[in-house]
Design a protein around this motif. Structure first.
Motif, PDB file in Angstrom:
ATOM      1  N   ALA A 158       0.844  -1.195   0.000  1.00 17.36           N
ATOM      2  CA  ALA A 158       0.000   0.000   0.000  1.00 17.36           C
ATOM      3  C   ALA A 158       0.876   1.241   0.000  1.00 17.36           C
ATOM      4  N   LEU A 159       1.950   1.182   0.756  1.00 20.61           N
ATOM      5  CA  LEU A 159       2.870   2.317   0.820  1.00 20.61           C
ATOM      6  C   LEU A 159       3.355   2.673  -0.586  1.00 20.61           C
ATOM      7  N   ILE A 160       3.791   1.651  -1.306  1.00 25.24           N
ATOM      8  CA  ILE A 160       4.322   1.903  -2.646  1.00 25.24           C
ATOM      9  C   ILE A 160       3.237   2.479  -3.545  1.00 25.24           C
ATOM     10  N   ALA A 161       2.049   1.864  -3.506  1.00 24.51           N
ATOM     11  CA  ALA A 161       0.963   2.329  -4.377  1.00 24.51           C
ATOM     12  C   ALA A 161       0.601   3.764  -4.057  1.00 24.51           C
ATOM     13  N   ILE A 162       0.435   4.050  -2.759  1.00 25.21           N
ATOM     14  CA  ILE A 162       0.006   5.408  -2.389  1.00 25.21           C
ATOM     15  C   ILE A 162       1.066   6.430  -2.772  1.00 25.21           C
ATOM     16  N   GLU A 163       2.294   6.067  -2.500  1.00 29.27           N
ATOM     17  CA  GLU A 163       3.380   6.993  -2.838  1.00 29.27           C
ATOM     18  C   GLU A 163       3.395   7.295  -4.325  1.00 29.27           C
ATOM     19  N   VAL A 164       3.269   6.235  -5.134  1.00 20.57           N
ATOM     20  CA  VAL A 164       3.301   6.461  -6.577  1.00 20.57           C
ATOM     21  C   VAL A 164       2.129   7.335  -6.999  1.00 20.57           C
ATOM     22  N   ILE A 165       0.956   7.062  -6.416  1.00 21.59           N
ATOM     23  CA  ILE A 165      -0.230   7.846  -6.808  1.00 21.59           C
ATOM     24  C   ILE A 165      -0.048   9.303  -6.410  1.00 21.59           C
ATOM     25  N   VAL A 166       0.500   9.504  -5.202  1.00 19.43           N
ATOM     26  CA  VAL A 166       0.742  10.880  -4.766  1.00 19.43           C
ATOM     27  C   VAL A 166       1.673  11.584  -5.742  1.00 19.43           C
ATOM     28  N   VAL A 167       2.728  10.908  -6.088  1.00 14.60           N
ATOM     29  CA  VAL A 167       3.694  11.515  -7.009  1.00 14.60           C
ATOM     30  C   VAL A 167       3.040  11.804  -8.352  1.00 14.60           C
ATOM     31  N   VAL A 168       2.290  10.814  -8.843  1.00 21.49           N
ATOM     32  CA  VAL A 168       1.734  10.926 -10.188  1.00 21.49           C
ATOM     33  C   VAL A 168       0.748  12.085 -10.277  1.00 21.49           C
ATOM     34  N   PHE A 169      -0.083  12.221  -9.248  1.00 13.31           N
ATOM     35  CA  PHE A 169      -1.076  13.297  -9.336  1.00 13.31           C
ATOM     36  C   PHE A 169      -0.484  14.633  -8.950  1.00 13.31           C
ATOM     37  N   GLY A 170       0.631  14.593  -8.252  1.00 12.38           N
ATOM     38  CA  GLY A 170       1.266  15.856  -7.906  1.00 12.38           C
ATOM     39  C   GLY A 170       2.113  16.415  -9.036  1.00 12.38           C
ATOM     40  N   ALA A 171       2.504  15.546  -9.962  1.00 13.26           N
ATOM     41  CA  ALA A 171       3.428  15.998 -11.010  1.00 13.26           C
ATOM     42  C   ALA A 171       2.638  16.624 -12.153  1.00 13.26           C
ATOM     43  N   THR A 172       3.307  17.415 -12.950  1.00 12.37           N
ATOM     44  CA  THR A 172       2.662  17.970 -14.135  1.00 12.37           C
ATOM     45  C   THR A 172       3.237  17.271 -15.356  1.00 12.37           C
ATOM     46  N   PHE A 173       2.320  16.729 -16.162  1.00  7.58           N
ATOM     47  CA  PHE A 173       2.744  16.095 -17.410  1.00  7.58           C
ATOM     48  C   PHE A 173       2.274  16.933 -18.568  1.00  7.58           C
ATOM     49  N   GLY A 174       2.962  16.792 -19.664  1.00  3.63           N
ATOM     50  CA  GLY A 174       2.485  17.465 -20.869  1.00  3.63           C
ATOM     51  C   GLY A 174       1.244  16.754 -21.404  1.00  3.63           C
ATOM     52  N   ASP A 175       0.632  17.336 -22.407  1.00  6.52           N
ATOM     53  CA  ASP A 175      -0.524  16.678 -23.021  1.00  6.52           C
ATOM     54  C   ASP A 175      -0.063  15.481 -23.834  1.00  6.52           C
ATOM     55  N   TRP A 176      -1.068  14.666 -24.227  1.00  6.43           N
ATOM     56  CA  TRP A 176      -0.742  13.554 -25.111  1.00  6.43           C
ATOM     57  C   TRP A 176      -0.132  14.100 -26.384  1.00  6.43           C
ATOM     58  N   ALA A 177       0.849  13.406 -26.898  1.00  9.00           N
ATOM     59  CA  ALA A 177       1.490  13.858 -28.131  1.00  9.00           C
ATOM     60  C   ALA A 177       0.556  13.635 -29.308  1.00  9.00           C
ATOM     61  N   ASP A 178       0.721  14.458 -30.353  1.00 14.52           N
ATOM     62  CA  ASP A 178      -0.003  14.170 -31.602  1.00 14.52           C
ATOM     63  C   ASP A 178       0.649  12.973 -32.263  1.00 14.52           C
ATOM     64  N   LEU A 179      -0.212  12.117 -32.782  1.00  6.98           N
ATOM     65  CA  LEU A 179       0.328  10.846 -33.273  1.00  6.98           C
ATOM     66  C   LEU A 179       0.446  10.817 -34.775  1.00  6.98           C
ATOM     67  N   ASP A 180       1.431  10.091 -35.254  1.00  4.14           N
ATOM     68  CA  ASP A 180       1.486   9.779 -36.676  1.00  4.14           C
ATOM     69  C   ASP A 180       0.366   8.799 -36.997  1.00  4.14           C
ATOM     70  N   GLY A 181       0.122   8.676 -38.282  1.00  2.00           N
ATOM     71  CA  GLY A 181      -0.934   7.762 -38.697  1.00  2.00           C
ATOM     72  C   GLY A 181      -0.628   6.313 -38.350  1.00  2.00           C
ATOM     73  N   ASP A 182       0.653   5.941 -38.400  1.00  4.24           N
ATOM     74  CA  ASP A 182       0.968   4.521 -38.203  1.00  4.24           C
ATOM     75  C   ASP A 182       1.454   4.244 -36.789  1.00  4.24           C
ATOM     76  N   TYR A 183       1.129   5.111 -35.832  1.00  2.00           N
ATOM     77  CA  TYR A 183       1.632   4.901 -34.484  1.00  2.00           C
ATOM     78  C   TYR A 183       1.065   3.611 -33.906  1.00  2.00           C
ATOM     79  N   GLY A 184       1.967   2.771 -33.408  1.00  2.00           N
ATOM     80  CA  GLY A 184       1.518   1.553 -32.739  1.00  2.00           C
ATOM     81  C   GLY A 184       1.100   0.446 -33.669  1.00  2.00           C
ATOM     82  N   THR A 185       1.164   0.676 -34.993  1.00  3.09           N
ATOM     83  CA  THR A 185       0.795  -0.405 -35.902  1.00  3.09           C
ATOM     84  C   THR A 185       1.910  -1.439 -35.960  1.00  3.09           C
ATOM     85  N   PRO A 186       1.579  -2.662 -36.349  1.00  5.29           N
ATOM     86  CA  PRO A 186       2.626  -3.692 -36.470  1.00  5.29           C
ATOM     87  C   PRO A 186       3.758  -3.248 -37.375  1.00  5.29           C
ATOM     88  N   ALA A 187       3.446  -2.508 -38.429  1.00  5.00           N
ATOM     89  CA  ALA A 187       4.493  -2.082 -39.360  1.00  5.00           C
ATOM     90  C   ALA A 187       5.503  -1.193 -38.645  1.00  5.00           C
TER      91      ALA A 187
END
Lengths: 639, 101, 204
Positions: C99-128
């Motif tokens: 629980a300590l680890i989970a709570i700590e990570v959640i605290v950190v994650v919600f306390g931090a500022t992340f950028g927005d999702w990146a704009d994706l290329d058309g083939d992002y994540g495709t098998p190719a």
């Protein structure tokens, strides 16, 4: 040309690796021949390289090549440097040439030893170390070779590792050499501090800027190394004991090559030693005292190999005298001829020991002239060369040293001259005492019993042991002709360029005068030996030397050097450790309050066994708690 | 796209700790291996989420490689379980404590 | 829309993860893990990682889980181990650490500022796209993983096949031999007995 030198250097190393890897897969004889062929190849490479060097114009015979730099720290850098000049060439030829003969000899000598492959591998290792020592162009690499030589000498002296005396001797040699290594290393440090370089060229160039004190201290430290390796006073005590090793080792390491490393070092560093005249004088004095002392001790020894060992010490002392008089070429020339006749004597002694089933006491020999005529003849050549009788090699080289003393014409020069001539008398006595005791006289009961069967069984020895002896005998007879005063001049002119500050060379007249004296005195020595020992029919319990009982005892105890070291170092150390163990440790540290320390440690140890319970889950739990705590710490700290 | 990166990371952390509890408390090697899979997958989720945020494929590659290693780990772990079974050993990690101090 | 899918999938993932850990029967645990993997694959799809999601299902659910189920079936009921004598402090400490680890990570994650999702290329994540990256930039890692997998396969075979079924102990072997010797002796004496009886019968 340098490629050939590199190949010469690499071949014995390849031999070591091959012999170590193949090991028991090789037949014993195959291993011996493999090692010997490698040595032959190395010798041929060295010979061709020397010829190519000789074909260069004089003054352009110094080749330095850096393969790569393997150590850099600030200003300090050490490379795998090669230095090939006239002196290196001589050393290469001696090491590989004599080394080859002794390898061949070892095939026969070690053929009944189940571990002869290991022996051959060690021999190759030794040759490699010695080659590193002489081809290096900087002092650090020289120190590497220096240490490796000490190591392989240790391994070879202690080759028969189930023989306690051999192990003791090996340790003694190693420790004595370690003292020298320390001196040499300190000298190198000092030179680096003073000059900022460890390469020969840098040191030679900067040597003239050193003050005399600086140069003297550095040279003194280098001399400590040289003295230990060359078994000179006062670090000589290991050499006689080293005779516990197999005889080919005595011939190769403790006569022809390793013990001459000190002479090589001084001759090599001569541009530095020139600036330390006091140290040069000290070298001469060490040499003169050493040659007289070891000559005297040799007269009372009864072990055939030890006699030759002391004679080696005395001959190297002559070389020291030569280089100390700044007649470096005489030292190296004597080194060259000595390598032949001393290896010859050792190998001959090995044949005698072989024929007598391992007996080394000359009182148990006698009359072997008739049964071992070839060995007798060859050893006689070696003995005459050693005693410095005129047409044999030792005479030319030794007289060249003494004539330099005459030529210098200073008190030191006269000490060297008189001391050297007295030494020649002793040499004649102990050498021919050995010859007469072993080959003349009436045979001792032991020899009478053993020899006929042994000769009937395998003659004077297997041909792999006899041929090297023949070749060495030829060498011992003729190598002196390289420098016949007034006739040939090869030794001096070849070695002249190694000393940029010039070398001492006696005039032809001085040379011939010394030769006359030397030969006469040598003959007198032989006559004394004949008078004392040849006619004695029974094996005497003690070999008489005049009437002085005390003197005799002193010589038999080798002038108490070993006892002195025992009193000065061994006993205090034993006493101190006994004191520490008995009085300090057992009483002081068993007191109740101090013992609490031990109790506390034990308590902590017991406490932690609870965690070490072998349940992996618990370990994982501790790990998880640790991670949690770590993140918590970082969070609270605001990282 | 209204779901933010922190939500994915939080889910991943929760799954990770659930798996961790399983590893710490269960004694059957099979269940421990299964719990380990949960932990590894939660980390995969993190990797892919960050990869998505950055817009590169590095994190996805990393996740694939983790899958490969996880497969190797499972093979060895299951091999051990089979070997233990064949030797009629007790399938209880607490009993395997030859290394206890 | 996304957020609904996200919460359903993550709820399922957490529930199935709890089931994996809590179930006494490893068979059920394994099936719960299957559910966990599928819901995680949905989350991966939400992150546009199509190939990883597919690999998750094919490799994990298709191959690894099958292996798990085989082994569980092979081991049989012995794989079920109850809670046993587990000390309460162990449970509390384990839950605390997790629980300590989970709570700590959640605290950190919600306390931090992340950028927005990146704009994706058309083939992002495709098998190719993934295949290209695997075969170019990450070729070494790819090959290393294949070597490790191979080694693991060999190790698995060695572990699984190396241990022989238990042999009879020396005592048991001796006992068996003694038994059969006894039997032979009895048979021999019975044969002799029969033969004499026959001859006597003939004589009579």
């Amino acid at each position: 040309m340098t490629q050939l030198v590199w190949i010469t250097l690499a071949l014995p190393l390849i031999g070591v690796v091959l012999l170590s890897i193949l090991g028991m897969k090789l037949p014993a004889k195959g291993a011996g021949w493999l090692a010997s062929l490698i040595m032959l190849a190395a010798f041929l490479c060295a010979a061709v390289a020397t010829i190519m060097l000789a074909s260069r114009p004089e003054g352009d015979r110094q080749v330095v090549e850096v393969a790569w730099v393997w150590l850099t720290a600030g200003d300090f850098s050490v490379g795998l440097d090669l230095w090939f000049d006239e002196l290196t060439a001589v050393m290469l030829l001696v090491i590989t040439g004599i080394g080859f003969l002794i390898h061949v000899y070892s095939i026969g000598y070690m053929k009944d030893d189940p571990q002869s492959r290991r022996f051959m591998a060690y021999l190759n290792l030794f040759v490699f170390s010695m080659l590193v020592l002489v081809v290096s162009a900087n002092l650090v690499l020289l120190l590497v070779g220096w240490g490796l030589v000490g190591l392989s000498s240790y391994l070879l002296i202690g080759f028969w590792h189930n023989k306690p005396k051999a192990i003791k001797a090996a340790k003694k040699a190693f420790i004595m050499n370690a003292i020298g290594d320390v001196g040499l290393a300190l000298g190198i440090f000092l030179l680096f501090v003073d000059l900022g370089t460890v390469t020969y060229s840098g040191i030679f160039a900067g040597a003239s800027e050193l003050s005399e004190t600086q140069a003297s201290i550095a040279c003194l430290l280098l001399l400590v190394g040289a003295v230990a390796k060359s078994a000179q006073l006062p670090l000589h005590t290991w050499l006689p004991d080293a005779m516990e090793g197999p005889t080919p080792i005595s011939a190769l390491i403790h006569a022809a090559t390793m013990v001459t490393a000190g002479v090589y070092l001084i001759a090599r560093m001569n541009p530095l030693f020139v600036h330390a005249p006091l140290v040069l004088d000290l070298i001469v004095i060490i040499g003169v005292v050493g040659l007289l002392m070891s000559g005297l001790i040799a007269i009372v020894q009864t072990d055939i190999k030890r006699i030759i060992a002391f004679s080696t010490m005395s001959q190297i002392a002559y070389m020291f005298v030569g280089v100390g008089l700044m007649a470096y070429w005489t030292g190296i020339f004597h080194l060259f001829t000595h390598a032949f006749f001393k290896a010859l004597l050792f190998l001959g002694a090995g044949l005698v020991i072989h024929a007598l089933h391992g007996e080394q006491d000359i009182r148990n020999m006698g009359g072997l002239r008739k049964q071992l005529p070839k060995v007798y003849f060859c050893m006689m050549i070696g003995a005459l060369a050693l005693s410095g009788i005129f047409p044999f090699s030792g005479g030319f080289s030794k007289d060249a040293i003494l004539a330099s003393g005459l030529h210098v014409d200073s008190p030191i020069g006269w000490i060297a001259y008189i001391g050297g001539l007295l030494g020649a008398l002793l040499t004649g006595i102990y050498t021919f005492r050995l010859m007469f005791m072993v080959f003349h006289r009436r045979p001792s009961p032991y020899a009478e019993k053993v020899i006929p069967a042994s000769v009937a069984h395998h003659g004077e020895g297997p041909s792999s042991m006899l041929w090297p002896v023949y070749i060495l005998a030829v060498g011992a007879a003729v190598t002196g002709f390289l420098q016949i005063p007034g006739v040939t001049h090869l030794a001096f002119s070849w070695l002249d360029p190694i000393a940029p500050d010039g070398m001492v060379e006696a005039t032809v007249g001085q040379d011939w005068l010394t030769t006359l004296f030397g030969t006469l005195i040598g003959l007198i020595g032989i006559a004394i030996a004949y008078h004392l020992y040849a006619r004695e029919s029974d094996a005497p319990e003690r070999i008489r030397l005049g009437r002085g009982r005390l003197f005799q005892h002193a010589l038999e105890r080798r002038l108490y050097w070993d006892d002195l070291y025992s009193w000065a170092f061994e006993r205090p150390a034993m006493w101190a450790s006994a004191f520490l163990s008995r009085d300090i440790d057992r009483t002081a540290f068993r007191w109740a309050p101090l013992d609490g320390l031990g109790q506390l440690t034990a308590f902590f140890g017991r406490s932690f066994t609870v965690i070490e319970n072998g349940i992996v889950r618990m370990y994982a739990l501790v790990l998880a708690l640790g991670i949690g705590a770590l993140i918590l710490f970082l969070l609270v700290r605001g990282g | 796209m209204t779901v933010g990166l922190p939500l994915f990371l939080a889910i991943s952390a929760i799954l990770f700790s659930i798996g961790l509890v399983g590893v710490l408390l269960r004694r059957s090697p099979l269940t421990i291996l299964l719990s380990l899979e949960v932990m590894l997958n939660s980390v995969n989720l993190t990797l892919v989420a960050f990869s998505r945020e950055v817009g590169g494929s590095d994190g996805q590659i990393f996740a694939l490689i983790v899958m490969g290693i996880a497969a190797a780990e499972v093979v060895v772990g299951l091999g051990l379980v089979v070997a233990m079974t064949r030797r009629e050993m007790v399938l209880d990690t607490d009993e395997l404590r030859t290394l206890n101090g | 829309m996304d957020i609904v899918v996200f919460f359903i999938a993550s709820g399922l993932a957490i529930a199935s993860a709890v089931a994996v850990v809590a179930q006494k029967n490893p068979f059920v645990s394994a099936l719960a893990l299957l559910g966990n993997l599928v819901s995680l694959a949905v989350l991966l799809l939400l992150l546009s990682a199509q190939f990883v999601a597919a690999a998750q299902i094919i490799v994990y659910a298709g191959a690894i889980m099958v292996m798990f189920l085989f082994v569980i079936a092979y081991v049989g009921p012995r794989s079920e181990i109850g809670a046993g004598e587990r000390k309460p402090w162990q449970v509390w400490l384990a839950v605390l650490a997790s629980a300590l680890i989970a709570i700590e990570v959640i605290v950190v994650v919600f306390g931090a500022t992340f950028g927005d999702w990146a704009d994706l290329d058309g083939d992002y994540g495709t098998p190719a796209a993934i295949g290209k990256a695997l075969m170019t930039d990450y070729l070494l890692a790819f090959e290393v993983v294949s070597v490790i997998l191979f080694m693991a396969a060999v190790a698995g075979v060695v572990f699984g096949a190396g241990g022989r079924p238990r042999r009879l102990s020396d005592d048991e072997v001796q006992a068996k031999e003694a038994e059969s010797a006894e039997q032979r002796r009895r048979e021999a004496s019975r044969a002799v007995l029969d033969a004499t009886r026959d001859s006597m019968g003939e004589g009579a």
